[in-house]
Design a protein around this motif. Structure first.
Motif, short mmCIF file in Angstrom:
data_model
loop_
_atom_site.label_atom_id
_atom_site.label_comp_id
_atom_site.label_asym_id
_atom_site.label_seq_id
_atom_site.Cartn_x
_atom_site.Cartn_y
_atom_site.Cartn_z
N ALA A 101 7.61 -34.98 26.61
CA ALA A 101 6.34 -34.53 26.82
C ALA A 101 5.84 -33.79 25.67
O ALA A 101 4.66 -33.54 25.26
CB ALA A 101 6.13 -33.64 28.08
N LEU A 102 6.58 -32.91 25.14
CA LEU A 102 6.47 -32.11 23.87
C LEU A 102 6.30 -32.66 22.69
O LEU A 102 5.18 -32.40 22.16
CB LEU A 102 7.53 -30.98 23.78
N ALA A 103 6.94 -33.68 22.71
CA ALA A 103 6.79 -34.65 21.43
C ALA A 103 5.39 -35.39 21.33
O ALA A 103 4.61 -35.57 20.46
CB ALA A 103 7.90 -35.63 20.99
N ASN A 104 5.27 -35.85 22.64
CA ASN A 104 4.13 -36.55 22.79
C ASN A 104 2.92 -35.84 22.66
O ASN A 104 1.78 -36.15 21.91
CB ASN A 104 3.94 -37.04 24.37
N THR A 105 2.98 -34.49 22.80
CA THR A 105 1.66 -33.66 22.67
C THR A 105 1.63 -33.35 21.30
O THR A 105 0.69 -33.15 20.67
CB THR A 105 1.89 -32.29 23.56
N LEU A 106 2.78 -32.97 20.66
CA LEU A 106 2.62 -32.59 19.33
C LEU A 106 1.98 -33.65 18.50
O LEU A 106 1.59 -33.28 17.28
CB LEU A 106 4.26 -31.97 18.84
N PHE A 107 2.59 -34.87 18.70
CA PHE A 107 2.15 -36.06 17.61
C PHE A 107 1.14 -36.73 18.10
O PHE A 107 0.79 -37.80 17.32
CB PHE A 107 3.54 -36.92 17.50
N THR A 108 0.34 -36.29 19.05
CA THR A 108 -0.91 -36.98 19.33
C THR A 108 -2.04 -36.10 19.18
O THR A 108 -2.90 -36.13 18.27
CB THR A 108 -1.03 -37.81 20.69
N SER B 41 3.24 -21.32 29.55
CA SER B 41 3.38 -22.61 29.42
C SER B 41 4.24 -23.22 30.81
O SER B 41 3.75 -24.15 31.24
CB SER B 41 4.14 -23.12 28.28
N ARG B 42 5.22 -22.37 31.13
CA ARG B 42 6.12 -22.86 32.29
C ARG B 42 5.16 -22.58 33.52
O ARG B 42 5.34 -23.40 34.53
CB ARG B 42 7.22 -21.84 32.10
N TYR B 43 4.69 -21.45 33.67
CA TYR B 43 3.94 -21.06 35.03
C TYR B 43 2.54 -21.59 35.26
O TYR B 43 2.18 -21.71 36.53
CB TYR B 43 3.75 -19.64 35.11
N SER B 44 1.83 -22.25 34.16
CA SER B 44 0.80 -23.21 34.33
C SER B 44 0.89 -24.64 34.15
O SER B 44 0.07 -25.48 34.39
CB SER B 44 -0.27 -22.60 33.33
N GLY B 45 2.40 -24.81 34.15
CA GLY B 45 2.71 -26.32 33.94
C GLY B 45 1.77 -27.14 32.88
O GLY B 45 1.73 -28.32 32.63
N ASN B 46 1.71 -26.49 31.69
CA ASN B 46 1.19 -26.98 30.44
C ASN B 46 1.80 -26.78 29.45
O ASN B 46 2.51 -25.90 29.09
CB ASN B 46 -0.36 -26.38 30.34
N ILE B 47 2.07 -28.08 28.52
CA ILE B 47 3.10 -28.16 27.55
C ILE B 47 2.56 -27.48 26.40
O ILE B 47 3.34 -27.07 25.46
CB ILE B 47 3.74 -29.51 27.56
N ASP B 48 1.33 -27.58 26.15
CA ASP B 48 0.73 -26.98 24.90
C ASP B 48 1.04 -25.83 24.53
O ASP B 48 1.35 -25.22 23.15
CB ASP B 48 -0.85 -27.01 25.40
N GLY B 49 1.56 -24.77 25.37
CA GLY B 49 2.11 -23.54 24.83
C GLY B 49 3.25 -23.56 24.13
O GLY B 49 3.33 -22.95 22.94
N GLN B 50 4.22 -24.70 24.49
CA GLN B 50 5.44 -24.90 23.77
C GLN B 50 4.96 -25.42 21.91
O GLN B 50 5.67 -24.95 21.31
CB GLN B 50 6.41 -25.96 24.24
N VAL B 51 4.09 -26.13 22.23
CA VAL B 51 3.39 -26.81 20.58
C VAL B 51 3.13 -25.54 19.98
O VAL B 51 3.35 -25.06 18.85
CB VAL B 51 2.44 -27.69 20.82
N MET B 52 2.31 -24.45 20.60
CA MET B 52 1.89 -23.18 19.88
C MET B 52 3.30 -22.65 19.39
O MET B 52 3.10 -22.20 18.13
CB MET B 52 1.11 -22.48 20.76
N VAL B 53 4.10 -22.41 20.08
CA VAL B 53 5.44 -21.73 19.61
C VAL B 53 6.02 -22.33 18.44
O VAL B 53 6.57 -21.47 17.53
CB VAL B 53 6.54 -21.86 20.85
N PHE B 54 5.94 -23.61 18.10
CA PHE B 54 6.47 -24.14 17.05
C PHE B 54 5.61 -23.73 15.83
O PHE B 54 6.10 -23.34 14.85
CB PHE B 54 6.14 -25.75 17.27
#
Lengths: 178, 109
Positions: A136-143, B59-72
């Motif tokens: 899921a992380l990769a999907n979000t990052l690359f789209t 990101s964990r408590y809201s079930g949204n993966i975008d926070g992890q992308v921000m961490v990158f």
């Protein structure tokens, strides 16, 4: 009833905070660097406890690996035997700095306990498998974030060139000998 | 009241946010109180890590993966900032044989 996850969190939090305090109080910069590496490992553990396995791995590789090696190499370049005044002097300004840090901490904690409980009251979402989270992380990052990803790549190139340029500048004592 | 204490000790989003706040304040104190440029850079890394904990917890408590992308992205910026900061520290040390923050004002050109 407290579970294993709770005790793990408190252990990791204690590790992060103790080593964080040691980073800013150690007299010798090399000890600061080693404590910082321990802090990074603790933060990676906290990421694992939040089911962000891939980010935890990246944290270990990038921070506890690459960035720490960078710090330690630069410290080894220097001859830092005589660092007598590690902390800035001035009693009044020191108290002001401590007070401002306390105010910031109080504001954040106060805000957290007034608002976050009501907004995120429901229990955490059901966790996926490790591979699913990474996918899921990769999907979000690359789209969704592909443009930001490319821009970050350009930024890294600029930073690399800039760092090399900065370290090649001949200044001060070196200029007179050339 | 053991029940209430246990409810407070049960790990929730608040615990992660408070941990992050304390770590951020520690980094801030390091930046304010230390004079060694390298230790100041390490304190900045502490602050960035505190922000990362906040991102991952939300990101964990809201079930949204975008926070992890921000961490990158934060990690990338942190690595870049460390590289440039350490290059400046090397520059200062070459001129003054010491890495004190007060020598930064003598760097020009």
């Amino acid at each position: 009833m407290l579970e294993l996850a709770d005790y793990t969190f408190y252990f990791l939090a204690a590790l992060v905070l103790i080593s964080g305090i040691a980073v800013i109080t150690a007299q010798n910069p090399i000890f600061s660097a080693l404590w910082l590496a321990l802090t990074m490992i603790g933060v990676a553990g906290i990421f694992v406890s939040l089911d962000a396995w891939f980010v935890a791995g990246v944290q270990l590789i990038v921070y506890a690996g690459a960035v720490m090696v960078l710090f330690v190499m630069v410290i080894m370049l220097f001859d830092l035997r005589h660092e007598i005044h590690a902390f800035s002097r001035g009693i009044l300004s020191g108290f002001l700095k401590l007070a401002s840090a306390g105010i910031v901490l109080g504001l954040i904690v106060g805000t957290v306990y007034r608002s976050a409980e009501t907004v995120f009251a429901p229990p955490p979402v059901e966790t996926d498998k490790m591979a699913d989270v990474t996918k899921a992380l990769a999907n979000t990052l690359f789209t969704k974030y592909i443009f930001s990803f490319e821009v970050i790549g350009v930024l890294l190139l600029v930073i690399a060139i800039g760092a090399v340029t900065l370290s090649r500048i001949r200044g001060g004592t070196h200029a007179s000998h050339d | 009241m053991p029940a209430m204490t246990e409810a407070l000790l049960k790990v929730s989003l608040n615990h992660y946010l408070v941990l992050s706040a304390i770590l951020f304040t520690l980094g801030m104190l390091g930046v304010l109180l230390r004079k060694n440029v390298i230790v100041i850079l390490m304190s900045i890394e502490l602050m960035l890590n505190a922000v990362n904990i906040t991102f991952i917890a939300f990101s964990r408590y809201s079930g949204n993966i975008d926070g992890q992308v921000m961490v990158f992205f934060v990690m990338t910026i942190a690595a870049a900032e460390a590289a440039v900061g350490l290059a400046l520290a090397v520059l200062i040390f070459k001129r003054f044989k010491e890495v004190n923050i007060r020598y930064f004002e003598h760097l020009r050109g």
